[in-house]
Motif scaffolding. Structure first.
Motif, mmCIF file in Angstrom:
data_model
loop_
_atom_site.group_PDB
_atom_site.id
_atom_site.type_symbol
_atom_site.label_atom_id
_atom_site.label_comp_id
_atom_site.label_asym_id
_atom_site.label_seq_id
_atom_site.Cartn_x
_atom_site.Cartn_y
_atom_site.Cartn_z
ATOM 1 N N THR A 49 0.810 -1.218 0.000
ATOM 2 C CA THR A 49 0.000 0.000 0.000
ATOM 3 C C THR A 49 0.849 1.276 0.000
ATOM 4 O OG1 THR A 49 -0.219 0.038 2.417
ATOM 5 C CG2 THR A 49 -1.908 -1.162 1.180
ATOM 6 N N HIS A 50 2.158 1.151 0.249
ATOM 7 C CA HIS A 50 3.045 2.313 0.220
ATOM 8 C C HIS A 50 3.420 2.721 -1.204
ATOM 9 C CE1 HIS A 50 3.774 2.854 4.488
ATOM 10 N NE2 HIS A 50 3.825 1.542 4.592
ATOM 11 N N PHE A 51 3.292 1.802 -2.146
ATOM 12 C CA PHE A 51 3.682 2.103 -3.519
ATOM 13 C C PHE A 51 2.655 3.016 -4.179
ATOM 14 C CE2 PHE A 51 5.986 -1.769 -2.621
ATOM 15 C CZ PHE A 51 7.236 -1.482 -3.155
ATOM 16 N N PRO A 52 3.097 3.919 -5.060
ATOM 17 C CA PRO A 52 2.150 4.821 -5.719
ATOM 18 C C PRO A 52 1.263 4.069 -6.708
ATOM 19 C CG PRO A 52 4.331 5.084 -6.665
ATOM 20 C CD PRO A 52 4.469 4.150 -5.496
ATOM 21 N N LYS A 53 0.062 4.553 -6.879
ATOM 22 C CA LYS A 53 -0.837 4.016 -7.897
ATOM 23 C C LYS A 53 -0.537 4.799 -9.168
ATOM 24 C CE LYS A 53 -4.395 2.866 -4.569
ATOM 25 N NZ LYS A 53 -3.734 3.320 -3.359
ATOM 26 N N THR A 54 0.223 4.221 -10.050
ATOM 27 C CA THR A 54 0.726 4.925 -11.219
ATOM 28 C C THR A 54 0.605 4.061 -12.457
ATOM 29 O OG1 THR A 54 2.668 6.063 -12.102
ATOM 30 C CG2 THR A 54 3.068 4.118 -10.771
ATOM 31 N N ARG A 55 0.749 4.677 -13.592
ATOM 32 C CA ARG A 55 0.724 3.927 -14.843
ATOM 33 C C ARG A 55 1.963 3.041 -14.947
ATOM 34 N NH1 ARG A 55 1.377 7.016 -19.296
ATOM 35 N NH2 ARG A 55 0.540 5.366 -20.583
ATOM 36 N N PHE A 56 3.127 3.610 -14.607
ATOM 37 C CA PHE A 56 4.382 2.876 -14.748
ATOM 38 C C PHE A 56 5.426 3.477 -13.814
ATOM 39 C CE2 PHE A 56 8.523 2.229 -16.832
ATOM 40 C CZ PHE A 56 8.526 0.841 -16.868
ATOM 41 N N ALA A 57 6.026 2.657 -12.966
ATOM 42 C CA ALA A 57 7.119 3.099 -12.098
ATOM 43 C C ALA A 57 8.423 2.618 -12.729
ATOM 44 C CB ALA A 57 6.961 2.547 -10.699
ATOM 45 N N SER A 58 9.178 3.546 -13.312
ATOM 46 C CA SER A 58 10.409 3.169 -14.005
ATOM 47 C C SER A 58 11.591 3.021 -13.055
ATOM 48 C CB SER A 58 10.741 4.183 -15.101
ATOM 49 O OG SER A 58 10.914 5.461 -14.543
ATOM 50 N N GLU A 59 11.481 3.576 -11.858
ATOM 51 C CA GLU A 59 12.510 3.406 -10.836
ATOM 52 C C GLU A 59 11.845 3.325 -9.477
ATOM 53 O OE1 GLU A 59 15.564 6.364 -10.748
ATOM 54 O OE2 GLU A 59 15.817 6.329 -12.920
ATOM 55 N N TYR A 60 12.408 2.518 -8.598
ATOM 56 C CA TYR A 60 11.956 2.477 -7.215
ATOM 57 C C TYR A 60 13.102 1.991 -6.349
ATOM 58 C CZ TYR A 60 11.258 -2.466 -8.274
ATOM 59 O OH TYR A 60 11.445 -3.763 -8.666
ATOM 60 N N GLY A 61 13.066 2.343 -5.095
ATOM 61 C CA GLY A 61 14.148 1.923 -4.229
ATOM 62 C C GLY A 61 13.825 2.118 -2.768
ATOM 63 N N PHE A 62 14.541 1.361 -1.943
ATOM 64 C CA PHE A 62 14.403 1.435 -0.500
ATOM 65 C C PHE A 62 15.788 1.444 0.116
ATOM 66 C CE2 PHE A 62 10.394 -0.325 -1.838
ATOM 67 C CZ PHE A 62 9.490 0.326 -1.014
ATOM 68 N N GLN A 63 15.891 2.037 1.283
ATOM 69 C CA GLN A 63 17.145 2.041 2.008
ATOM 70 C C GLN A 63 17.489 0.607 2.385
ATOM 71 O OE1 GLN A 63 18.923 4.783 2.523
ATOM 72 N NE2 GLN A 63 20.545 3.674 3.529
ATOM 73 N N SER A 64 18.758 0.245 2.256
ATOM 74 C CA SER A 64 19.181 -1.104 2.625
ATOM 75 C C SER A 64 20.332 -1.035 3.627
ATOM 76 C CB SER A 64 19.628 -1.880 1.384
ATOM 77 O OG SER A 64 20.798 -1.300 0.850
ATOM 78 N N TRP A 65 20.624 -2.165 4.208
ATOM 79 C CA TRP A 65 21.748 -2.257 5.122
ATOM 80 C C TRP A 65 23.051 -2.151 4.336
ATOM 81 C CZ3 TRP A 65 21.657 -2.243 10.290
ATOM 82 C CH2 TRP A 65 20.446 -2.517 10.906
#
Length: 73
Positions: A49-65
């Motif tokens: 539910t945190h992801f945007p409702k979009t036509r196309f997400a060409s990039e996404y990322g989260f902080q990692s260890w």
């Protein structure tokens, strides 16, 4: 410049909407046009539910260890 192919001058873009707005989108995250870049450094990446409702997400990322060797220092 290759004039035989269409191209995107910027990313993310709202496509034709960006052209009409002279390449400065009023809302670059408009879900009706183009693509979206989504980065979150605090959200739970398993919660969809945190992801945007979009036509196309060409990039996404989260902080990692960091790498284990970095943590050992």
């Amino acid at each position: 410049e290759d004039r035989s192919r269409p191209y995107i001058a910027s990313s993310p873009t709202n496509g034709e909407e960006s052209i009409q707005e002279n390449w400065v989108a009023k809302n670059p995250y408009d879900v009706h046009y183009g693509d979206v870049h989504y980065y979150s450094y605090t959200a739970d990446c398993w919660d969809w539910t945190h992801f945007p409702k979009t036509r196309f997400a060409s990039e996404y990322g989260f902080q990692s260890w960091p790498s284990f060797s970095t943590l050992e220092r």
